[in-house]
Write a protein that holds these residues in place. Structure first.
Motif, PDB file in Angstrom:
ATOM      1  N   ARG A 291       0.836  -1.206   0.000  1.00  0.00           N
ATOM      2  CA  ARG A 291       0.000   0.000   0.000  1.00  0.00           C
ATOM      3  C   ARG A 291       0.873   1.259   0.000  1.00  0.00           C
ATOM      4  NH1 ARG A 291      -4.240   2.775  -1.727  1.00  0.00           N
ATOM      5  NH2 ARG A 291      -4.538   4.608  -0.422  1.00  0.00           N
ATOM      6  N   ALA A 292       1.990   1.222   0.735  1.00  0.00           N
ATOM      7  CA  ALA A 292       2.889   2.379   0.773  1.00  0.00           C
ATOM      8  C   ALA A 292       3.534   2.629  -0.583  1.00  0.00           C
ATOM      9  CB  ALA A 292       3.969   2.162   1.828  1.00  0.00           C
ATOM     10  N   GLU A 293       3.707   1.580  -1.367  1.00  0.00           N
ATOM     11  CA  GLU A 293       4.360   1.693  -2.671  1.00  0.00           C
ATOM     12  C   GLU A 293       3.387   2.003  -3.802  1.00  0.00           C
ATOM     13  OE1 GLU A 293       7.768  -1.740  -1.736  1.00  0.00           O
ATOM     14  OE2 GLU A 293       6.073  -2.167  -3.061  1.00  0.00           O
ATOM     15  N   ASP A 294       2.127   1.581  -3.650  1.00  0.00           N
ATOM     16  CA  ASP A 294       1.189   1.600  -4.777  1.00  0.00           C
ATOM     17  C   ASP A 294      -0.192   2.042  -4.299  1.00  0.00           C
ATOM     18  OD1 ASP A 294      -0.423   1.118  -6.975  1.00  0.00           O
ATOM     19  OD2 ASP A 294       0.455  -0.841  -7.436  1.00  0.00           O
ATOM     20  N   SER A 295      -0.617   3.219  -4.719  1.00  0.00           N
ATOM     21  CA  SER A 295      -1.905   3.766  -4.266  1.00  0.00           C
ATOM     22  C   SER A 295      -3.092   3.026  -4.873  1.00  0.00           C
ATOM     23  CB  SER A 295      -2.001   5.251  -4.625  1.00  0.00           C
ATOM     24  OG  SER A 295      -1.927   5.429  -6.041  1.00  0.00           O
ATOM     25  N   SER A 296      -2.857   2.181  -5.886  1.00  0.00           N
ATOM     26  CA  SER A 296      -3.961   1.423  -6.488  1.00  0.00           C
ATOM     27  C   SER A 296      -4.228   0.113  -5.735  1.00  0.00           C
ATOM     28  CB  SER A 296      -3.670   1.113  -7.953  1.00  0.00           C
ATOM     29  OG  SER A 296      -2.626   0.171  -8.085  1.00  0.00           O
ATOM     30  N   PHE A 297      -3.393  -0.196  -4.773  1.00  0.00           N
ATOM     31  CA  PHE A 297      -3.545  -1.435  -3.997  1.00  0.00           C
ATOM     32  C   PHE A 297      -4.594  -1.233  -2.907  1.00  0.00           C
ATOM     33  CE2 PHE A 297      -2.370  -4.061  -0.310  1.00  0.00           C
ATOM     34  CZ  PHE A 297      -2.345  -5.318  -0.895  1.00  0.00           C
ATOM     35  N   ILE A 298      -5.528  -2.186  -2.785  1.00  0.00           N
ATOM     36  CA  ILE A 298      -6.574  -2.071  -1.776  1.00  0.00           C
ATOM     37  C   ILE A 298      -6.928  -3.450  -1.230  1.00  0.00           C
ATOM     38  CG2 ILE A 298      -8.402  -2.128  -3.550  1.00  0.00           C
ATOM     39  CD1 ILE A 298     -10.048  -0.269  -1.677  1.00  0.00           C
ATOM     40  N   LEU A 318      -3.615   1.308   6.658  1.00  0.00           N
ATOM     41  CA  LEU A 318      -3.973   1.127   5.252  1.00  0.00           C
ATOM     42  C   LEU A 318      -4.784   2.299   4.719  1.00  0.00           C
ATOM     43  CD1 LEU A 318      -4.892  -2.680   5.268  1.00  0.00           C
ATOM     44  CD2 LEU A 318      -3.001  -1.635   4.013  1.00  0.00           C
ATOM     45  N   GLY A 319      -5.527   2.971   5.593  1.00  0.00           N
ATOM     46  CA  GLY A 319      -6.305   4.144   5.187  1.00  0.00           C
ATOM     47  C   GLY A 319      -7.288   3.823   4.075  1.00  0.00           C
ATOM     48  N   LYS A 320      -7.208   4.557   2.985  1.00  0.00           N
ATOM     49  CA  LYS A 320      -8.092   4.325   1.841  1.00  0.00           C
ATOM     50  C   LYS A 320      -7.781   3.000   1.145  1.00  0.00           C
ATOM     51  CE  LYS A 320      -9.070   9.173   0.781  1.00  0.00           C
ATOM     52  NZ  LYS A 320      -8.976  10.255  -0.249  1.00  0.00           N
ATOM     53  N   GLY A 321      -6.714   2.383   1.551  1.00  0.00           N
ATOM     54  CA  GLY A 321      -6.358   1.082   0.995  1.00  0.00           C
ATOM     55  C   GLY A 321      -7.034  -0.076   1.710  1.00  0.00           C
ATOM     56  N   PHE A 322      -8.052   0.216   2.521  1.00  0.00           N
ATOM     57  CA  PHE A 322      -8.838  -0.838   3.161  1.00  0.00           C
ATOM     58  C   PHE A 322     -10.314  -0.481   3.058  1.00  0.00           C
ATOM     59  CE2 PHE A 322     -11.314  -2.387   6.752  1.00  0.00           C
ATOM     60  CZ  PHE A 322     -11.141  -3.754   6.598  1.00  0.00           C
ATOM     61  N   ALA A 323     -11.136  -1.496   2.792  1.00  0.00           N
ATOM     62  CA  ALA A 323     -12.592  -1.300   2.773  1.00  0.00           C
ATOM     63  C   ALA A 323     -13.276  -2.506   3.394  1.00  0.00           C
ATOM     64  CB  ALA A 323     -13.087  -1.086   1.348  1.00  0.00           C
ATOM     65  N   ASP A 324     -14.067  -2.247   4.429  1.00  0.00           N
ATOM     66  CA  ASP A 324     -14.941  -3.272   4.995  1.00  0.00           C
ATOM     67  C   ASP A 324     -16.269  -3.161   4.263  1.00  0.00           C
ATOM     68  OD1 ASP A 324     -16.794  -4.723   6.532  1.00  0.00           O
ATOM     69  OD2 ASP A 324     -15.702  -4.343   8.387  1.00  0.00           O
ATOM     70  N   LEU A 325     -16.647  -4.209   3.565  1.00  0.00           N
ATOM     71  CA  LEU A 325     -17.825  -4.160   2.702  1.00  0.00           C
ATOM     72  C   LEU A 325     -19.070  -4.744   3.369  1.00  0.00           C
ATOM     73  CD1 LEU A 325     -16.164  -5.085  -0.697  1.00  0.00           C
ATOM     74  CD2 LEU A 325     -16.633  -2.837   0.247  1.00  0.00           C
ATOM     75  N   GLY A 326     -19.010  -4.957   4.696  1.00  0.00           N
ATOM     76  CA  GLY A 326     -20.166  -5.518   5.376  1.00  0.00           C
ATOM     77  C   GLY A 326     -20.204  -7.032   5.220  1.00  0.00           C
TER      78      GLY A 326
END
Length: 584
Positions: A291-298, A318-326
């Protein structure tokens, strides 16, 4: 336990005073704290749903009135009130019943349930059956802990709201899923809490339900009044309860996510464990670095981040590099596919027993479109788990979908190489079976590029017997080779297949020259699994094949050594079977 000792059936509640019911709630709560801390299990959900359970049994008449618990991870108080209290009060009986509802245990349980978002659909079916038979009883579904975010919950509610008869949906709103809730629906629940249920914007009313709100969902007086109000309703009705997850245990209230489910001794004082490298920890390290190297990684997860070491601090990094989708695995797979199509590099971390819900999305949304998303499948393997959370079915499920690549690493180094290749490649949808075993290291160079599919690694060359050992069973394969040498004098060939989705025809054809028997080892169900692909390949020749793995069955809390004995998954039993086969 003055009150609890008198309760052997829900009917015993009927003549208790409010003060006695309140005392009973305290007795149940203290019993559960002691018992669950001793055995492990769902902690916060059960502590928060004691008063509603007492009120339900006080007002309704179970089993004539039927209660359906979503996930059923909040059913401990229900079990204690329905003739099973000895399994919670007597340590000698701990572990003798399921942690979930089970009709084999009691007429007060109607389904074996351990997965999320199913209660509205099950309740709809019960209500329809009742109406077809002209019966008159209440059907009550209990749903909470984020389960409303699952797609089946909406489907069930959508259908329930159109029924023209009795169905009661109890929404246990403790402001949490396992981790914090995510999704627009929970914004509406928050609005309803803020307005004490009076907000004009009401999700449940929009679906056709009558609606009742209880602000203190742990107050027995308010609960009894509300349940009496909705009992025998001729219309679909939602009873929205605002409860406190972990009530009665300060640690569970303060840290609701960590105390959703606990290991034995979670409340006992003990020194902090020394840091230990695991497959979970090396995965997190990789994710943070990538994630630190690549902003497209999630990184994506369907509401179980703690189970895969995505703790609050990791999610924050991870910030925007993480999403909890329920609690919506189907949505998560489709979203991962679309993220890949949009140029992102998604990694979906999901448990084996939960990926069962995603077959359609794996097939249609992901594999058919050949989008290069990465799926990390955790907890896959034979285990002593209960029947609802087995990790034995993911290999047959995933490995038989066209275009999917399912990889089975045998070591830390091979796992990280596979993960890095998958994240950066653009050709295939890839799943990786994260070893559900202690971390091991490779003692040989590992492949970095897996783009040419189905290439097996011949680790040791021998003759007569070839052992093809997949993933976390590779170490078992090494022990089998040692046992073959010691007991039969056979220097066996050892193969790491790496790919669960196909066969290496070159390697398998080469084995025909100097081998009589092939043994396949996989940590999962044999039927439809990896080994059967090998057996099928050799079906028109004289090569003998023995497949080792689990049988096609739902096991329930069976000790792992017992299962390994049943399935002949020890070096001694495997070699014994091999010897018998070679004699024929």
């Amino acid at each position: 336990m003055n009150i609890l000792n008198k309760i052997n059936d829900p009917k015993d509640l009927k003549n208790l005073s409010l003060a006695e019911l309140t005392a009973l709630a305290d007795e149940i709560r203290q019993t559960l704290i002691v018992k669950v801390n001793a055995t492990g299990g769902h902690f916060g959900p059960n502590l928060g749903f004691i008063e509603p359970t007492i009120a339900m049994h006080y007002v309704f008449n179970s089993p004539e009135d039927k209660f359906v618990f979503d996930v059923s991870h909040q059913c401990y108080a229900h079990k204690m009130l329905t003739g099973r209290k000895q399994y919670f009060t007597d340590p000698s009986n701990y572990g003798k019943i399921s942690g979930y509802t089970n009709p084999q245990e009691s007429v007060h349980d109607h389904f074996v349930v351990g997965h999320t978002s199913t209660a509205p659909s099950l309740a709809v079916g019960l209500a329809m059956a009742r109406d077809l038979k002209g019966e008159k009883n209440n059907i009550v579904a209990v749903i909470g802990d984020g389960s409303l975010s699952g797609g089946e919950a909406f489907e069930g509610l959508d259908n329930a709201g159109a029924l023209k008869s009795n169905i009661i949906i109890v929404v246990n709103d403790n402001e949490m899923s396992i981790a914090p809730n995510h999704g627009g629906l929970y914004g509406n629940l928050a609005l309803l809490r803020q307005t004490k249920g009076k907000a004009e914007c009401n999700y449940f009313k929009a679906l056709g339900f009558d609606y009742v709100y209880v602000d203190d969902g742990n107050d027995l007086s308010s609960l009894i009044t509300a349940f009496k109000q909705v009992k025998d309703t001729p219309r679909p009705t939602v009873l929205h309860l605002h409860t406190l997850k972990g009530k009665g245990c300060a640690e569970a209230v303060a840290n609701k996510e960590a105390f959703h489910w606990i290991l034995p001794g979670a409340l006992d004082p003990k020194p902090a464990p020394a840091p230990q490298e695991t497959y979970d920890s090396v995965t997190v390290d990789y994710m943070l670095k990538k994630r630190a190297e690549d902003s497209s990684f999630i990184v994506l997860n369907p509401a179980t981040p703690g189970a895969v070491a995505l703790t609050p601090d990791v999610r924050a990094k991870l910030g925007k590099g993480f999403a909890d989708l329920g609690i919506a695995e189907e949505h998560a797979v489709a979203a991962a596919s679309a993220l890949a199509a949009g140029g992102a590099k998604p990694v979906l971390a999901v448990l084996s027993s939960f990926i069962q819900r995603t077959y359609d999305q794996l097939s249609q949304d992901l594999a058919l479109n050949k989008n290069p998303a990465t799926l990390l499948v955790y907890w896959g393997g034979i285990s002593a788990g209960d029947a609802t959370h087995l990790g034995t079915f993911d290999i047959p499920l995933i490995s038989n979908i066209p275009n999917m690549v399912y990889l089975a690493p045998t070591s830390k180094e091979e796992y990280l190489a596979m993960l890095d290749w998958s994240v950066n490649q653009t050709q295939y949808p890839v799943a990786i079976r994260v070893p559900f075993a202690p971390l091991t290291h490779a003692h040989r160079p590992v492949e970095k590029d897996y783009s040419v599919l189905n290439r097996y690694e011949v680790v040791e060359k021998g003759s007569r017997v070839a052992v093809i050992a997949a993933g976390s069973f590779f170490q078992l394969g090494e022990k089998v080779c040692t046992e073959l040498q010691a007991k039969l004098g056979i220097n066996a060939t050892l193969i790491n297949p790496r790919y669960l989705t196909g066969v290496d025809e070159d390697v398998l054809n080469t084995l025909k020259k100097e081998h009589e028997l092939v043994l396949t080892l996989e940590d999962g169900e044999i039927n439809g699994g990896f080994g059967e692909k090998i057996a099928s390949f050799y079906g028109n020749c004289e090569m003998k094949v023995l497949n080792f793995g689990s049988q096609k069955e739902f096991t329930d809390r069976v000790p792992l050594p017992e299962l390994y004995k049943r399935y002949h998954l020890t070096p001694e039993l495997i070699v014994q079977d091999a010897a018998n086969c070679l004699k024929k």
